[in-house]
Design a protein around this motif. Structure first.
Motif, PDB file in Angstrom:
ATOM      1  N   ALA A 204       0.879  -1.384   0.021  1.00  0.00           N
ATOM      2  CA  ALA A 204      -0.152  -0.122   0.033  1.00  0.00           C
ATOM      3  C   ALA A 204       0.760   1.280   0.094  1.00  0.00           C
ATOM      4  O   ALA A 204       0.236   2.409  -0.526  1.00  0.00           O
ATOM      5  CB  ALA A 204      -0.892  -0.184   1.252  1.00  0.00           C
ATOM      6  N   THR A 205       1.991   1.155   0.177  1.00  0.00           N
ATOM      7  CA  THR A 205       2.903   2.391   0.171  1.00  0.00           C
ATOM      8  C   THR A 205       3.824   2.527  -0.920  1.00  0.00           C
ATOM      9  O   THR A 205       4.651   3.169  -1.202  1.00  0.00           O
ATOM     10  CB  THR A 205       4.146   2.225   1.293  1.00  0.00           C
ATOM     11  N   GLN A 206       3.588   1.458  -1.955  1.00  0.00           N
ATOM     12  CA  GLN A 206       4.160   1.397  -3.585  1.00  0.00           C
ATOM     13  C   GLN A 206       3.658   2.414  -4.224  1.00  0.00           C
ATOM     14  O   GLN A 206       2.503   2.617  -4.122  1.00  0.00           O
ATOM     15  CB  GLN A 206       4.777  -0.224  -3.723  1.00  0.00           C
ATOM     16  N   PRO A 207       4.098   2.231  -5.584  1.00  0.00           N
ATOM     17  CA  PRO A 207       3.657   3.018  -6.722  1.00  0.00           C
ATOM     18  C   PRO A 207       2.531   2.502  -7.224  1.00  0.00           C
ATOM     19  O   PRO A 207       2.656   1.411  -8.221  1.00  0.00           O
ATOM     20  CB  PRO A 207       4.697   3.156  -7.743  1.00  0.00           C
ATOM     21  N   THR A 208       1.388   2.395  -6.835  1.00  0.00           N
ATOM     22  CA  THR A 208       0.254   1.680  -6.947  1.00  0.00           C
ATOM     23  C   THR A 208      -0.242   1.628  -8.575  1.00  0.00           C
ATOM     24  O   THR A 208      -0.597   0.610  -8.916  1.00  0.00           O
ATOM     25  CB  THR A 208      -1.100   2.338  -6.253  1.00  0.00           C
ATOM     26  N   ARG A 209      -0.219   2.827  -9.290  1.00  0.00           N
ATOM     27  CA  ARG A 209      -0.310   2.794 -10.765  1.00  0.00           C
ATOM     28  C   ARG A 209       0.599   1.823 -11.341  1.00  0.00           C
ATOM     29  O   ARG A 209       0.267   1.006 -12.271  1.00  0.00           O
ATOM     30  CB  ARG A 209      -0.491   4.084 -11.273  1.00  0.00           C
ATOM     31  N   GLY A 210       1.915   1.691 -11.113  1.00  0.00           N
ATOM     32  CA  GLY A 210       2.972   1.231 -11.510  1.00  0.00           C
ATOM     33  C   GLY A 210       2.663  -0.435 -11.226  1.00  0.00           C
ATOM     34  O   GLY A 210       2.772  -1.182 -12.336  1.00  0.00           O
ATOM     35  N   LEU A 211       2.156  -0.874 -10.155  1.00  0.00           N
ATOM     36  CA  LEU A 211       1.885  -2.268  -9.843  1.00  0.00           C
ATOM     37  C   LEU A 211       0.477  -2.629 -10.743  1.00  0.00           C
ATOM     38  O   LEU A 211       0.547  -3.826 -11.121  1.00  0.00           O
ATOM     39  CB  LEU A 211       1.418  -2.340  -8.544  1.00  0.00           C
ATOM     40  N   ALA A 212      -0.261  -1.758 -10.798  1.00  0.00           N
ATOM     41  CA  ALA A 212      -1.549  -2.118 -11.732  1.00  0.00           C
ATOM     42  C   ALA A 212      -1.168  -2.204 -13.342  1.00  0.00           C
ATOM     43  O   ALA A 212      -1.598  -3.160 -13.916  1.00  0.00           O
ATOM     44  CB  ALA A 212      -2.621  -0.970 -11.687  1.00  0.00           C
ATOM     45  N   LEU A 213      -0.021  -1.616 -13.559  1.00  0.00           N
ATOM     46  CA  LEU A 213       0.387  -1.974 -14.958  1.00  0.00           C
ATOM     47  C   LEU A 213       1.274  -3.098 -15.055  1.00  0.00           C
ATOM     48  O   LEU A 213       0.931  -3.949 -16.113  1.00  0.00           O
ATOM     49  CB  LEU A 213       1.443  -0.700 -15.299  1.00  0.00           C
ATOM     50  N   ILE A 214       2.029  -3.391 -14.018  1.00  0.00           N
ATOM     51  CA  ILE A 214       2.506  -4.806 -14.201  1.00  0.00           C
ATOM     52  C   ILE A 214       1.361  -5.920 -14.126  1.00  0.00           C
ATOM     53  O   ILE A 214       1.700  -6.909 -14.809  1.00  0.00           O
ATOM     54  CB  ILE A 214       3.400  -4.809 -12.692  1.00  0.00           C
ATOM     55  N   LYS A 215       0.351  -5.776 -13.399  1.00  0.00           N
ATOM     56  CA  LYS A 215      -0.828  -6.838 -13.443  1.00  0.00           C
ATOM     57  C   LYS A 215      -1.043  -7.096 -14.890  1.00  0.00           C
ATOM     58  O   LYS A 215      -1.591  -8.225 -15.233  1.00  0.00           O
ATOM     59  CB  LYS A 215      -1.845  -6.529 -12.607  1.00  0.00           C
ATOM     60  N   THR A 216      -1.310  -5.598 -15.532  1.00  0.00           N
ATOM     61  CA  THR A 216      -1.790  -5.855 -16.946  1.00  0.00           C
ATOM     62  C   THR A 216      -0.992  -6.572 -17.818  1.00  0.00           C
ATOM     63  O   THR A 216      -1.485  -7.371 -18.607  1.00  0.00           O
ATOM     64  CB  THR A 216      -2.138  -4.400 -17.473  1.00  0.00           C
ATOM     65  N   ALA A 217       0.494  -6.309 -17.557  1.00  0.00           N
ATOM     66  CA  ALA A 217       1.324  -6.788 -18.528  1.00  0.00           C
ATOM     67  C   ALA A 217       1.583  -8.434 -18.413  1.00  0.00           C
ATOM     68  O   ALA A 217       1.518  -9.174 -19.261  1.00  0.00           O
ATOM     69  CB  ALA A 217       2.697  -6.144 -18.216  1.00  0.00           C
ATOM     70  N   LEU A 218       1.248  -8.953 -17.178  1.00  0.00           N
ATOM     71  CA  LEU A 218       1.231 -10.157 -16.805  1.00  0.00           C
ATOM     72  C   LEU A 218       0.270 -10.836 -17.223  1.00  0.00           C
ATOM     73  O   LEU A 218       0.267 -11.833 -17.939  1.00  0.00           O
ATOM     74  CB  LEU A 218       1.441 -10.560 -15.239  1.00  0.00           C
ATOM     75  N   ALA A 219      -1.212 -10.256 -17.335  1.00  0.00           N
ATOM     76  CA  ALA A 219      -2.432 -10.995 -17.725  1.00  0.00           C
ATOM     77  C   ALA A 219      -2.354 -11.079 -19.235  1.00  0.00           C
ATOM     78  O   ALA A 219      -2.663 -12.150 -19.843  1.00  0.00           O
ATOM     79  CB  ALA A 219      -3.460 -10.199 -17.537  1.00  0.00           C
ATOM     80  N   ALA A 220      -1.585 -10.124 -19.847  1.00  0.00           N
ATOM     81  CA  ALA A 220      -1.529 -10.251 -21.376  1.00  0.00           C
ATOM     82  C   ALA A 220      -0.371 -11.232 -21.988  1.00  0.00           C
ATOM     83  O   ALA A 220      -0.574 -11.489 -23.088  1.00  0.00           O
ATOM     84  CB  ALA A 220      -1.145  -8.916 -22.060  1.00  0.00           C
ATOM     85  N   THR A 221       0.513 -11.739 -21.204  1.00  0.00           N
ATOM     86  CA  THR A 221       1.495 -12.456 -21.641  1.00  0.00           C
ATOM     87  C   THR A 221       1.295 -13.649 -22.066  1.00  0.00           C
ATOM     88  O   THR A 221       2.022 -14.442 -22.884  1.00  0.00           O
ATOM     89  CB  THR A 221       2.644 -12.537 -20.562  1.00  0.00           C
TER      90      THR A 221
END
Length: 264
Positions: A204-221
């Motif tokens: 919860a202290t990390q770059p939330t938007r960046g973590l969400a984009l990581i989720k997007t990339a992993l889902a697409a792989t």
């Protein structure tokens, strides 16, 4: 804390803690729980102060799957349309969970069976108590695994193991689940709550938007070839590079200090 009959939802310090709360029934799913889960996930998704979701279960189990008593069929009565139950309840639940734009941590205490196991395994980071067990019991009822299990499990453990687990219904221990890559880590039962909470507070202290984009990339792989994934990484990196958190991360690195991310 939001008032529900079958759930507990507490929000503090950027973390939404969502607890399945039917401990006398091993937190098994009912129509009422599905309705409340839909509402709770919508609340989490709409709360910009929430930067991590922690999902767990009350009592001695995480979730035993569908409460068969909620689907009891009298002799001679027409069988329930289970596909309709998936379409109106389970599938929307799983889509809402996967669509969350924050990290989702799952703390599995005790048994996670059927849709309960598949819900847990769909989370981003899964911690399990040493006593936890993961079971795909659908074959014992003549049913097909659901809640995304036939999509998630083969990607975690491979087709051979997924097929055997789904056709035999054998339980997987927490230690075996960690060795096979089903989950992130095993912790002692007494430490599960504290370790899961600490992990969620950190995220919860990390770059939330960046973590969400990581989720997007992993889902697409799983559906992209390399060229498409490279293009997606380019596009997502363009978005990430325009965030306040990226600028803060760079400034903190140059200043040799810990960054203070805001999730924007």
């Amino acid at each position: 804390m939001t008032a529900y009959q079958t759930l507990l939802l507490d929000r503090a310090d950027g973390v939404a803690r969502l607890t399945l709360n039917r401990p006398d029934k091993l937190n098994s799913f009912t129509t009422e729980m599905h309705a409340e889960l839909a509402d709770a996930l919508a609340v989490v998704a709409g709360d910009t102060a929430v930067r991590c979701l922690l999902l767990t279960g009350a009592g001695r189990g995480f979730c035993a799957g569908q409460d068969l008593g909620d689907r009891a069929v009298a002799p001679g009565a027409e069988a329930p349309n289970i596909g309709e139950s998936l379409e109106t309840r389970y599938n929307p639940m799983m889509r809402a969970l996967k669509a969350l734009q924050v990290p989702v941590v799952c703390a599995v205490n005790g048994v996670a069976a059927g849709a309960g196991a598949n819900m847990a395994l769909a989370c981003d980071i899964v911690l399990a108590a040493r006593s936890a067990r993961f079971v795909q019991p659908f074959c014992r009822l003549g049913l097909v695994p659901d809640a995304g299990g036939t999509w998630t499990l083969p990607r975690l453990v491979g087709p051979a193991r997924a097929t055997a687990l789904m056709m035999l219904g054998d339980a997987v221990t927490a230690e075996q689940a960690a060795q096979w890559g089903m989950i992130w880590r095993v912790v002692d039962d007494a430490a599960l709550r504290d370790e899961a909470g600490a992990l969620a507070r950190h995220l919860a202290t990390q770059p939330t938007r960046g973590l969400a984009l990581i989720k997007t990339a992993l889902a697409a792989t799983w559906s992209n070839d390399l060229d498409a994934q490279l293009d997606l990484e380019r596009d997502l990196q363009t978005v990430a590079g325009a965030t306040d958190d990226y600028r803060e991360g760079v400034r903190a690195f140059l200043d040799k200090r810990p960054p203070t991310f805001t999730g924007r």
